[in-house]
Design an enzyme around this catalytic site. Structure first.
Site, PDB file in Angstrom:
ATOM      1  N   LYS A 102       8.494  23.089 -14.534  1.00 14.67           N
ATOM      2  CA  LYS A 102       7.480  22.084 -14.233  1.00 14.67           C
ATOM      3  C   LYS A 102       7.160  22.059 -12.744  1.00 14.67           C
ATOM      4  O   LYS A 102       5.993  21.911 -12.345  1.00 14.67           O
ATOM      5  CB  LYS A 102       7.927  20.697 -14.703  1.00 14.67           C
ATOM      6  CG  LYS A 102       6.842  19.665 -14.421  1.00 14.67           C
ATOM      7  CD  LYS A 102       6.826  18.469 -15.301  1.00 14.67           C
ATOM      8  CE  LYS A 102       5.589  17.629 -14.958  1.00 14.67           C
ATOM      9  NZ  LYS A 102       5.588  16.313 -15.564  1.00 14.67           N
ATOM     10  N   LYS A 106       3.388  11.549 -11.128  1.00 13.80           N
ATOM     11  CA  LYS A 106       2.465  10.719 -11.905  1.00 13.80           C
ATOM     12  C   LYS A 106       3.131   9.387 -12.195  1.00 13.80           C
ATOM     13  O   LYS A 106       4.223   9.329 -12.743  1.00 13.80           O
ATOM     14  CB  LYS A 106       2.124  11.406 -13.235  1.00 13.80           C
ATOM     15  CG  LYS A 106       1.141  12.542 -13.106  1.00 13.80           C
ATOM     16  CD  LYS A 106       0.730  13.020 -14.495  1.00 13.80           C
ATOM     17  CE  LYS A 106      -0.325  14.106 -14.421  1.00 13.80           C
ATOM     18  NZ  LYS A 106      -0.718  14.565 -15.784  1.00 13.80           N
ATOM     19  N   ARG A 119       0.821  -1.237   0.000  1.00 16.15           N
ATOM     20  CA  ARG A 119       0.000   0.000   0.000  1.00 16.15           C
ATOM     21  C   ARG A 119       0.840   1.267   0.000  1.00 16.15           C
ATOM     22  O   ARG A 119       0.406   2.322   0.447  1.00 16.15           O
ATOM     23  CB  ARG A 119      -0.970   0.031   1.174  1.00 16.15           C
ATOM     24  CG  ARG A 119      -2.066  -1.017   1.089  1.00 16.15           C
ATOM     25  CD  ARG A 119      -3.281  -0.609   1.910  1.00 16.15           C
ATOM     26  NE  ARG A 119      -4.223  -1.717   1.982  1.00 16.15           N
ATOM     27  CZ  ARG A 119      -4.234  -2.615   2.966  1.00 16.15           C
ATOM     28  NH1 ARG A 119      -3.366  -2.526   3.960  1.00 16.15           N
ATOM     29  NH2 ARG A 119      -5.121  -3.584   2.950  1.00 16.15           N
ATOM     30  N   HIS A 124       7.163   9.343 -28.476  1.00 14.76           N
ATOM     31  CA  HIS A 124       6.341  10.278 -27.717  1.00 14.76           C
ATOM     32  C   HIS A 124       6.704  11.712 -28.098  1.00 14.76           C
ATOM     33  O   HIS A 124       5.826  12.551 -28.327  1.00 14.76           O
ATOM     34  CB  HIS A 124       6.562  10.046 -26.220  1.00 14.76           C
ATOM     35  CG  HIS A 124       5.785  10.963 -25.329  1.00 14.76           C
ATOM     36  ND1 HIS A 124       4.414  10.880 -25.184  1.00 14.76           N
ATOM     37  CD2 HIS A 124       6.177  12.007 -24.558  1.00 14.76           C
ATOM     38  CE1 HIS A 124       3.998  11.819 -24.354  1.00 14.76           C
ATOM     39  NE2 HIS A 124       5.050  12.520 -23.958  1.00 14.76           N
ATOM     40  N   GLU A 172       9.662  18.193 -25.107  1.00 10.83           N
ATOM     41  CA  GLU A 172       9.061  18.648 -23.841  1.00 10.83           C
ATOM     42  C   GLU A 172       9.670  19.977 -23.390  1.00 10.83           C
ATOM     43  O   GLU A 172       8.980  20.817 -22.803  1.00 10.83           O
ATOM     44  CB  GLU A 172       9.239  17.596 -22.743  1.00 10.83           C
ATOM     45  CG  GLU A 172       8.484  16.303 -22.964  1.00 10.83           C
ATOM     46  CD  GLU A 172       6.954  16.452 -22.931  1.00 10.83           C
ATOM     47  OE1 GLU A 172       6.444  17.297 -22.178  1.00 10.83           O
ATOM     48  OE2 GLU A 172       6.282  15.721 -23.684  1.00 10.83           O
ATOM     49  N   GLU A 197      -3.822  18.276 -10.712  1.00 11.83           N
ATOM     50  CA  GLU A 197      -4.289  18.559 -12.056  1.00 11.83           C
ATOM     51  C   GLU A 197      -5.754  18.959 -12.110  1.00 11.83           C
ATOM     52  O   GLU A 197      -6.552  18.413 -12.866  1.00 11.83           O
ATOM     53  CB  GLU A 197      -4.055  17.345 -12.968  1.00 11.83           C
ATOM     54  CG  GLU A 197      -4.131  17.701 -14.438  1.00 11.83           C
ATOM     55  CD  GLU A 197      -3.541  16.605 -15.326  1.00 11.83           C
ATOM     56  OE1 GLU A 197      -3.270  15.519 -14.834  1.00 11.83           O
ATOM     57  OE2 GLU A 197      -3.362  16.882 -16.509  1.00 11.83           O
ATOM     58  N   ARG A 228      -2.137  22.760 -13.815  1.00 13.16           N
ATOM     59  CA  ARG A 228      -1.273  21.642 -14.206  1.00 13.16           C
ATOM     60  C   ARG A 228      -1.674  21.125 -15.592  1.00 13.16           C
ATOM     61  O   ARG A 228      -0.857  20.563 -16.318  1.00 13.16           O
ATOM     62  CB  ARG A 228      -1.331  20.509 -13.175  1.00 13.16           C
ATOM     63  CG  ARG A 228      -0.373  19.376 -13.503  1.00 13.16           C
ATOM     64  CD  ARG A 228      -0.065  18.466 -12.333  1.00 13.16           C
ATOM     65  NE  ARG A 228       0.815  17.388 -12.769  1.00 13.16           N
ATOM     66  CZ  ARG A 228       1.325  16.451 -11.982  1.00 13.16           C
ATOM     67  NH1 ARG A 228       1.074  16.465 -10.703  1.00 13.16           N
ATOM     68  NH2 ARG A 228       2.109  15.514 -12.470  1.00 13.16           N
ATOM     69  N   ASN A 238      -0.384  19.741 -20.543  1.00 10.61           N
ATOM     70  CA  ASN A 238      -0.918  18.883 -21.596  1.00 10.61           C
ATOM     71  C   ASN A 238      -0.845  19.542 -22.963  1.00 10.61           C
ATOM     72  O   ASN A 238      -1.300  18.969 -23.955  1.00 10.61           O
ATOM     73  CB  ASN A 238      -2.361  18.501 -21.287  1.00 10.61           C
ATOM     74  CG  ASN A 238      -2.453  17.683 -20.017  1.00 10.61           C
ATOM     75  OD1 ASN A 238      -1.581  16.863 -19.749  1.00 10.61           O
ATOM     76  ND2 ASN A 238      -3.484  17.928 -19.234  1.00 10.61           N
ATOM     77  N   HIS A 290      -1.125  12.462 -27.898  1.00 12.28           N
ATOM     78  CA  HIS A 290      -1.505  11.138 -27.384  1.00 12.28           C
ATOM     79  C   HIS A 290      -2.392  10.399 -28.375  1.00 12.28           C
ATOM     80  O   HIS A 290      -2.253   9.203 -28.580  1.00 12.28           O
ATOM     81  CB  HIS A 290      -2.256  11.264 -26.054  1.00 12.28           C
ATOM     82  CG  HIS A 290      -1.352  11.362 -24.866  1.00 12.28           C
ATOM     83  ND1 HIS A 290      -1.811  11.667 -23.607  1.00 12.28           N
ATOM     84  CD2 HIS A 290      -0.007  11.175 -24.735  1.00 12.28           C
ATOM     85  CE1 HIS A 290      -0.789  11.677 -22.762  1.00 12.28           C
ATOM     86  NE2 HIS A 290       0.314  11.395 -23.421  1.00 12.28           N
ATOM     87  N   HIS A 335      -0.371  17.594 -26.049  1.00  9.00           N
ATOM     88  CA  HIS A 335      -0.526  16.184 -25.688  1.00  9.00           C
ATOM     89  C   HIS A 335      -1.894  15.611 -26.057  1.00  9.00           C
ATOM     90  O   HIS A 335      -2.025  14.401 -26.199  1.00  9.00           O
ATOM     91  CB  HIS A 335      -0.271  15.987 -24.195  1.00  9.00           C
ATOM     92  CG  HIS A 335       1.193  16.012 -23.859  1.00  9.00           C
ATOM     93  ND1 HIS A 335       1.986  17.112 -24.079  1.00  9.00           N
ATOM     94  CD2 HIS A 335       2.020  15.056 -23.350  1.00  9.00           C
ATOM     95  CE1 HIS A 335       3.231  16.838 -23.693  1.00  9.00           C
ATOM     96  NE2 HIS A 335       3.276  15.602 -23.251  1.00  9.00           N
TER      97      HIS A 335
END
Lengths: 365, 365
Positions: free
Chosen positions: B231, B147, B125, B269, B189, B241, B245, B249, B256, B252
């Site tokens: 960042k 993330k 956990r 990517h 990026e 987010e 935040r 994106n 994506h 993206h």
């Protein structure tokens, strides 16, 4: 319909546990009342979904919330990462696609809550969830604390996350269909709560044995709300289990090891915990922490509830070995919660292997 | 060895990113300096472990910390729940068994960080983790924000958790073995960070193209620390987010969708993000949010870095469909981050299907 509300105080993760009769019909409006809900993903095991799935879906339909039911095969042996993977897959293939405003609704016992809560914790990196426990064990244990996760061949609950629900709704009517053995499993946790925090609860349980056996709604509401309040107080003081939350492991160190050793399914969680509590009290007795009347009071209450206080053929070597794998251990030091008087426990990290072996051996004598 | 330290402010989850040369040799002491560490579980992909695994293990041996190396097959196609399951299994079978004071050390690029971070998030956990990124993309992107997670056939990063590392250690020497295409992926990026927050960074990148191509340590340290700081500022202001935040994106949403449509592996990517940024700026142009010189400045910088600004044979229908699955959408409304001037972006939820189709179509013209 009146419900008893027990708050669980966890800062910005606080939530309420509602306990009452016929509350399943209110789940839809409870979910719809959460901020910005787009849809419900109901997760249930096959047994419980057959009994209560339609009732829950009806309540979601009544508030016009899109809902999808995902089920998985019942039983602790299916509390695996594979089951979680299959449910995540099902959720991610719903059309139109789910979003972060989707809410998971867990309908079922402890296994279902653990699995569905873990799905909610990891779906899109975490969505909200509402827990509708349907067994006494889940009502008084899994409903508070946000522990979610699955088992691994080397031990129980070794994979998971802390993920608090947004709301917990306990409908005592669901206890009508509960097997006797599952009722006893929940009662074992109630006894545990009494032993670690409140000897009065032990009296209430002993005096209410008949009403509990009938699953009398008023008595079950009082019993459950009392237990939820005890657990909520412990968890509020220590969400991440760094100190007193460990008290809830009373009976579980040996209990989990017995479950692991016998294989999941060969003994119920409640029976294993009952044996674990008896072993813990044998240890307390041996160390002079409690007197014989206190130890006997636990044993007699467990017997009154039909819970085991002994078991033949336990393999002490295997149980000791399994205890080494307990994730609550730190740096290989065994930590055990021992009763120091009914209603009080302390954590000990100086329990020796011979003491444990002696206490476990007594379970088979 | 001097290192540039960039703090990431996240309350009680704050941590530091160290950027410097030859820092891999210091990882052992950094891990040992964390409170109550019992052992290290090093997770790396097969490619990176062959290059740097021994160096890292040596640094852990130097501080006498028990360490186990677990590897998984390289590549985004292995960023799956199955890989996470296999690594969890490996970690839970270590003898003597791991405990909650165990620390995961992620050694590798973005896929490794995402996978190892998710393992750390769900092992017992949640245990702590230290991230040692080895690609420019991971250095400037995955190193900040916590993330973690894996892909699903219906989309990237759909399963995971937020789990902040305890520390991030970036050794720019590892960039010496980086493929040209992976270097470009990281630069995409960097360009994104410049476009959303700091036009000066765009100048620095354009002026430093040769030094970056040589992976000059001093220039790479400055470039990485600058990007990490941008960042970190965004993530500190909005860890979960819910607002700004989402600016990260930029490029993206379409990017994506292009990756999903072409299949993971058919496009990097970084290339997909470059195309996504060009498409986003076409949309900004069409809506009058930026002027042609600004749009051209992005295109020319991308070209200078060897990044694509167009691509043949993109399937607009499939890309549009994949965009519907983006987990950043809420209640089925497409949310897009659009540039409103170099160094500035805003979130728009009124972008129409025809606008998106037109912008994506331009990528193949």
């Amino acid at each position: 319909m009146n419900a008893t509300i027990v708050p669980v105080e966890l800062g910005d993760r606080s939530y309420e546990v509602s306990v009452g009769a016929d509350l399943l019909a209110t789940v839809g409006s409870a979910v719809a009342d959460l901020p910005n809900v787009s849809r419900a993903i109901v997760i249930s095991d096959e047994t419980v979904s057959a009994l209560y799935g339609e009732k829950l879906l009806d309540s979601l339909r009544e508030v016009s919330l899109p809902a999808t039911l995902l089920t998985f095969p019942s039983g602790e042996r299916n509390k695996t990462l594979d089951t979680v993977g299959a449910l995540l897959d099902g959720a991610l293939r719903i059309e139109p696609p789910i979003d972060r405003d989707s809410v998971v609704v867990a309908l079922g016992g402890g296994v279902c809550g653990d699995v569905a809560g873990f799905v909610a914790a990891t779906l899109l990196r975490g969505v909200r969830w509402v827990q509708c426990p349907t067994t006494l064990l889940a009502d008084v244990d899994a409903s508070v604390g946000g522990k979610t996760g699955v088992d691994h061949p080397t031990g129980k609950n070794l994979i998971g996350a802390f993920h608090q629900p947004s709301s917990v709704i306990i409908d005592v009517q669901t206890l009508a269909t509960l097997e006797e053995s599952d009722l006893r499993g929940g009662l074992a946790e109630c006894v545990k709560h009494a032993v670690i925090r409140d000897a009065d609860l032990l009296n209430f349980i002993a005096e209410s044995v008949d009403a509990i056996g009938r699953r009398d709604p008023a008595v079950m509401i009082e019993l459950i709300a009392w237990n939820v309040a005890i657990k909520a107080a412990v968890v509020s003081a220590d969400e991440r289990e760094t100190s007193q939350r460990a008290h809830l492991n009373f009976g579980h160190t040996v209990g989990h090891a017995i479950e692991t050793t016998l294989g999941f399914g060969a003994i119920s969680h409640g029976e294993a915990v009952a044996l674990g509590m008896v072993a813990a009290n044998e240890l307390s007795l041996a160390r002079g922490l409690i007197d014989l009347p206190a130890a006997n009071r636990l044993r007699s209450t467990l017997k009154l509830l039909g819970l085991p206080v002994r078991r033949d053929g336990l393999d002490v070597d295997k149980i000791w070995s399994a205890m080494q794998h307990d994730k609550k251990n730190r740096r290989g030091v065994l930590r055990m919660v021992l009763c120091t008087g009914l209603g009080k426990v302390e954590i000990f990290d100086d329990v020796t292997e011979p003491q444990v072996r002696a206490a476990v051996t007594l379970l088979s004598m």
